[in-house]
Design a protein around this motif. Structure first.
Motif, PDB file in Angstrom:
ATOM      1  N   TYR A 101       2.442  -7.993   6.629  1.00 58.51           N
ATOM      2  CA  TYR A 101       2.618  -7.628   5.700  1.00 58.51           C
ATOM      3  C   TYR A 101       1.801  -7.605   4.524  1.00 58.51           C
ATOM      4  O   TYR A 101       2.063  -5.572   4.163  1.00 58.51           O
ATOM      5  CB  TYR A 101       4.130  -7.733   5.719  1.00 58.51           C
ATOM      6  N   ILE A 132      -0.831  -4.074   4.620  1.00 63.12           N
ATOM      7  CA  ILE A 132      -0.441  -3.213   5.032  1.00 63.12           C
ATOM      8  C   ILE A 132      -0.622  -2.510   3.768  1.00 63.12           C
ATOM      9  O   ILE A 132      -0.732  -1.548   4.088  1.00 63.12           O
ATOM     10  CB  ILE A 132       0.938  -3.533   5.680  1.00 63.12           C
ATOM     11  N   VAL A 133       0.110  -2.223   2.672  1.00 62.44           N
ATOM     12  CA  VAL A 133       0.304  -1.765   1.714  1.00 62.44           C
ATOM     13  C   VAL A 133      -1.501  -1.695   0.819  1.00 62.44           C
ATOM     14  O   VAL A 133      -1.706  -0.302   0.776  1.00 62.44           O
ATOM     15  CB  VAL A 133       0.739  -2.255   0.325  1.00 62.44           C
ATOM     16  N   LEU A 169      -3.502   0.692   3.671  1.00 63.81           N
ATOM     17  CA  LEU A 169      -3.001   2.415   3.413  1.00 63.81           C
ATOM     18  C   LEU A 169      -3.226   2.176   2.215  1.00 63.81           C
ATOM     19  O   LEU A 169      -3.941   3.866   2.579  1.00 63.81           O
ATOM     20  CB  LEU A 169      -1.134   1.741   3.063  1.00 63.81           C
ATOM     21  N   LEU A 170      -3.644   2.675   0.756  1.00 68.55           N
ATOM     22  CA  LEU A 170      -3.590   2.383   0.073  1.00 68.55           C
ATOM     23  C   LEU A 170      -5.615   2.931   0.132  1.00 68.55           C
ATOM     24  O   LEU A 170      -6.110   4.176   0.035  1.00 68.55           O
ATOM     25  CB  LEU A 170      -4.442   2.192  -1.478  1.00 68.55           C
ATOM     26  N   ILE A 173      -7.499   2.653   3.030  1.00 77.57           N
ATOM     27  CA  ILE A 173      -6.840   4.146   4.683  1.00 77.57           C
ATOM     28  C   ILE A 173      -7.309   5.557   4.300  1.00 77.57           C
ATOM     29  O   ILE A 173      -7.959   6.450   4.499  1.00 77.57           O
ATOM     30  CB  ILE A 173      -6.272   3.502   5.148  1.00 77.57           C
ATOM     31  N   SER A 174      -5.917   5.877   3.375  1.00 76.56           N
ATOM     32  CA  SER A 174      -5.503   6.548   3.328  1.00 76.56           C
ATOM     33  C   SER A 174      -6.621   7.321   2.492  1.00 76.56           C
ATOM     34  O   SER A 174      -7.539   8.887   2.676  1.00 76.56           O
ATOM     35  CB  SER A 174      -4.695   7.234   2.695  1.00 76.56           C
ATOM     36  N   SER A 175      -7.809   6.813   1.071  1.00 73.40           N
ATOM     37  CA  SER A 175      -8.715   7.138   0.405  1.00 73.40           C
ATOM     38  C   SER A 175      -9.754   7.935   0.864  1.00 73.40           C
ATOM     39  O   SER A 175     -10.205   8.634   0.322  1.00 73.40           O
ATOM     40  CB  SER A 175      -8.658   6.426  -1.164  1.00 73.40           C
ATOM     41  N   LEU A 221     -10.027   8.567   4.748  1.00 69.68           N
ATOM     42  CA  LEU A 221     -10.255   9.121   5.289  1.00 69.68           C
ATOM     43  C   LEU A 221      -9.866  10.833   4.358  1.00 69.68           C
ATOM     44  O   LEU A 221     -10.507  11.471   4.689  1.00 69.68           O
ATOM     45  CB  LEU A 221      -8.926   9.407   6.003  1.00 69.68           C
ATOM     46  N   ALA A 222      -9.853  10.666   2.971  1.00 70.69           N
ATOM     47  CA  ALA A 222      -9.468  12.004   2.553  1.00 70.69           C
ATOM     48  C   ALA A 222     -10.965  12.473   2.411  1.00 70.69           C
ATOM     49  O   ALA A 222     -11.448  13.737   2.235  1.00 70.69           O
ATOM     50  CB  ALA A 222      -8.622  11.954   1.096  1.00 70.69           C
ATOM     51  N   SER A 273     -10.614  13.233  -3.766  1.00 73.87           N
ATOM     52  CA  SER A 273      -9.386  12.253  -2.627  1.00 73.87           C
ATOM     53  C   SER A 273      -8.845  11.545  -4.406  1.00 73.87           C
ATOM     54  O   SER A 273      -7.713  12.350  -5.090  1.00 73.87           O
ATOM     55  CB  SER A 273      -9.574  11.270  -1.972  1.00 73.87           C
ATOM     56  N   LEU A 323      -6.625  14.464  -5.893  1.00 71.44           N
ATOM     57  CA  LEU A 323      -5.777  14.317  -5.255  1.00 71.44           C
ATOM     58  C   LEU A 323      -4.276  14.101  -5.762  1.00 71.44           C
ATOM     59  O   LEU A 323      -2.971  13.900  -6.287  1.00 71.44           O
ATOM     60  CB  LEU A 323      -5.733  14.653  -3.672  1.00 71.44           C
ATOM     61  N   MET A 324      -4.707  12.282  -6.260  1.00 72.69           N
ATOM     62  CA  MET A 324      -4.105  11.583  -5.932  1.00 72.69           C
ATOM     63  C   MET A 324      -3.207  11.736  -7.710  1.00 72.69           C
ATOM     64  O   MET A 324      -2.078  12.040  -7.531  1.00 72.69           O
ATOM     65  CB  MET A 324      -4.793   9.732  -6.324  1.00 72.69           C
ATOM     66  N   GLY A 336      -1.009  14.893  -7.004  1.00 73.44           N
ATOM     67  CA  GLY A 336      -0.108  14.060  -6.625  1.00 73.44           C
ATOM     68  C   GLY A 336       1.039  13.337  -7.302  1.00 73.44           C
ATOM     69  O   GLY A 336       2.536  13.544  -7.974  1.00 73.44           O
ATOM     70  N   GLY A 337       0.674  12.125  -8.785  1.00 76.27           N
ATOM     71  CA  GLY A 337       1.101  11.696  -9.331  1.00 76.27           C
ATOM     72  C   GLY A 337       1.649  12.175  -9.431  1.00 76.27           C
ATOM     73  O   GLY A 337       3.298  12.252  -9.939  1.00 76.27           O
TER      74      GLY A 337
END
Lengths: 170, 194
Positions: free
Chosen positions: A2, A5-6, A9-10, A12-14, A16-17, A24, A27-28, A31-32
């Protein structure tokens, strides 16, 4: 496991965007900023509720409630110390966060009781609030068996939170 | 309104209990202490909320909900048979569940409400259909990949590994959502459909 994972994820999302030619980083930041606005709007609730929860504990009422419910809780293997959290969780998200934080502070975040409270908080929702939003928007008056089924799901959550914590950490 | 009743109830019970146990001094001291803890909690959540809503905006724009929903659609058709015929409903449903899974509460609720409205429109009745009941039950049982707020509270209280509760959270929420759905299915068979 695990632990991957975190961070991933950070990434992958950056990535992919960025691949979608989105700015990106910008965007962050946007969002923040939105997230902080939401937080500011719930700070008063967190303050009022922690006052209420602290009063419940300082007056001895919290001990009294968990003592009263302890036969039933112990029967299902749920720590009676989490009684207040179990009672408030379906009603209010901020109140549950306040009670959960208080339990984790009192018993320690890595204690069995503290972990159980954390898993309970992370795996259940504010049931009554959700029900009222969805049925209100859909114009439904007869909710049939939704409330009993949803409360049963909550109960399974509290039961399994206690069980998994006991299995993983004793 | 409900919260006002709960708040008054909590104050009443606390004062009564303090009077009976002779704890009035610690009760009165606890009030300001509690207010301060409220701010401490807000501060310890601030970083995590800022980070995750930022990442959430990214995941949204990056189309991660779309990618996830491809894996989810077979399961979805099992729980919501009308999604087979109604492709827009199917999109709303999968977007709702995937956004919940990724912790994008702001995106999940509007999608879920769209799906609920569509399900209600199918029947043109103020009585909830079995599918609508199941949608709401699924939304009241949180299935979340990363419970970031709880982890932030754990971190602020000095937990050795704030995220080590993840496997327990996953197992717990899967059981709770799964059994909730099973019970909803069974109750749908016997509950009067009017």
């Amino acid at each position: 496991m695990y632990n991957y994972i975190v961070p991933s994820l950070l990434l992958i999302s950056s990535a992919l965007a960025l691949r979608k030619k989105e700015n990106s980083y910008q965007l962050m930041l946007h969002g923040g900023a939105e997230g902080l606005k939401i937080l500011v709007s719930i700070i008063p609730a967190l303050v009022m509720l922690l006052v209420a929860v602290t009063m419940l504990q300082a007056s001895g009422a919290a001990d009294w409630i968990s003592h009263l419910l302890s036969p039933m809780f112990s029967f299902f293997g749920i720590p009676p110390e989490t009684a207040l959290l179990v009672l408030i969780r379906p009603l209010s998200g901020s109140a549950a966060l306040a009670v959960g934080t208080q339990i984790m502070t009192q018993y320690g975040p890595d204690s069995l009781i503290g972990r159980t409270a954390a898993v309970m908080l992370g795996s259940t929702e504010t049931t009554f609030y959700t029900i009222s939003i969805y049925f209100g928007a859909a114009g439904i008056q007869k909710t049939r068996y939704t409330i009993p089924a949803a409360l049963f799901a909550d109960f399974v959550g509290f039961f399994m939170a206690s069980l998994t914590v006991r299995l993983f950490w004793t | 309104m409900v919260m006002s009743w709960i708040y008054v109830f909590i104050l009443f019970v606390s004062i009564l209990s303090a009077a009976l146990h002779g704890n009035m001094q610690s009760l009165s001291a606890g009030i300001l202490e509690g207010a301060e803890k409220g701010i401490t909690l807000s501060l310890s959540l601030a970083g995590s909320i800022c980070l995750w809503t930022g990442v959430g905006a990214l995941m949204d724009k990056a189309g991660m909900t779309l990618i996830l929903s491809k894996f989810l659609s077979p399961l979805l058709r099992l729980i919501f048979p009308s999604a087979k015929k109604d492709s827009i409903l199917s999109q709303h449903l999968s977007a709702n569940i995937c956004a919940n899974f990724l912790g994008l509460g702001n995106a999940a609720t509007p999608m879920g409400i769209q799906a609920a409205k569509r399900l209600a429109a199918h029947r043109q009745s103020t009585v909830a259909s079995g599918e609508l009941c199941r949608l709401v039950v699924l939304n009241t049982a949180s299935i979340q990949l990363i419970p970031a707020n709880v982890a932030a509270v754990r971190a602020s209280l000095g937990a050795a590994a704030p995220f080590d509760i993840l496997p327990a959270v996953w197992i717990t929420s899967l059981c709770s959502a799964g059994l909730g759905l099973v019970v909803a299915f069974l109750m749908g068979k016997v509950w009067r459909n009017v």
